[in-house]
Design an enzyme around this catalytic site. Sequence first.
Site, mmCIF file in Angstrom:
data_model
loop_
_atom_site.group_PDB
_atom_site.id
_atom_site.type_symbol
_atom_site.label_atom_id
_atom_site.label_comp_id
_atom_site.label_asym_id
_atom_site.label_seq_id
_atom_site.Cartn_x
_atom_site.Cartn_y
_atom_site.Cartn_z
ATOM 1 C CB VAL A 21 -0.993 0.000 1.181
ATOM 2 C CG1 VAL A 21 -2.092 -1.033 0.917
ATOM 3 C CG2 VAL A 21 -0.294 -0.312 2.518
ATOM 4 C CE LYS A 22 5.287 0.787 -4.079
ATOM 5 N NZ LYS A 22 4.404 -0.270 -4.639
ATOM 6 N NE ARG A 23 -2.977 3.402 2.903
ATOM 7 C CZ ARG A 23 -3.987 3.970 2.259
ATOM 8 N NH1 ARG A 23 -3.860 5.197 1.778
ATOM 9 N NH2 ARG A 23 -5.106 3.317 2.067
#
Lengths: 206, 206
Positions: B22-24
């Site tokens: 999700v590369k938050r």
Amino acid sequence: MVAYQQIVSYIRSIGEIVIADVKRGDIGSTAGLYAKGHLSGDFEADVVTLSPYMGKDAISPYFDFFAKDKGAFVLAKTSNEGSKDFQDLIIDGQPLYMSVLQKLKEWSKEIPGNYKFSPLGAVVGVNELKDIKALKENSKDTYLLIPGYGAQGANIEDIRALIQENKNGVINVSRGYTAGINESDFRKVLSQRAQQLAKELSECIK
Amino acid sequence: MVAYQQIVSYIRSIGEIVIADVKRGDIGSTAGLYAKGHLSGDFEADVVTLSPYMGKDAISPYFDFFAKDKGAFVLAKTSNEGSKDFQDLIIDGQPLYMSVLQKLKEWSKEIPGNYKFSPLGAVVGVNELKDIKALKENSKDTYLLIPGYGAQGANIEDIRALIQENKNGVINVSRGYTAGINESDFRKVLSQRAQQLAKELSECIK
């Protein structure tokens, strides 16, 4: 998701701009789908926030939407404590966030259309910043989203120095606007605060 | 969202690990809610990917979940073309992604529990990397998620040099696994490719 969809549609229905602070940072086809998801359809906002860490191919898929009056603010210098960890690291005599601003300027040249200010804007917190002058120099052709006014201590004088001339800043107030209000007089206090904030912030562009 | 929920639950139901890519990268309470949303409840995955750009307070809210056998991979050197734009910039004689690895090591000391490898791992693409030795030195106590094998040209020799000794790498193959298969023989070709990949990749830890 339903609540989010309703809030976004309501704000757009009264003619206001929606900035979706999603801080996305992914590449190629994934970024294209995020762009589509946030800037069209059921969850359509007007502007998104993006993370620059993965570089140009995480940002350029949003360009197609700029022709449809959409925009993006890319994180350059954020207003949180941890922004020092990487954003302030010195590269060739200047902090990393300045390199981000310069790259945004470079990439903006590839966006079709004729803009006074690039639709590829930048997030720049001015709290704890030492060099407003260099920041201004590197952002005069772009819109700035300025967080940290209020709770995080961004100074109104710094904001004024940054945007007074070009009038290219959107100032965000979150906690300073909504925090610590009793439910019983929520509307009243919010309205008072909004008027106070409008007065304070309009000083920045006088 | 329903399809995502079903896929995640199915993979977990057969005892496999789910990495939510999700590369938050957001701070404080927002990061806490993303951690909760991705690592518990209806969309529970086992590991998330995170962006380091905003610094420690964008990463530390995930620490609470590490005690529940969860983990995170933080983007250090990604395998896309744009990774050069910022991740390769030189700071004090080394690229930015090496500073990220060093910070992860520092922050890992604050995670409660006794781990051989930190639950705070790193994403490191080895395609186009020149200094595998320095990378190995800076990642020997952490898990690595290694993208780019196949379509993006990560070299099996480089992967072996990086993880053979510590056996601390998870190798991701996406397009090289699923691309260009006819619908009629999808299962069969996928199965053949899986066996071939398992053979190739097992070489890395022999």
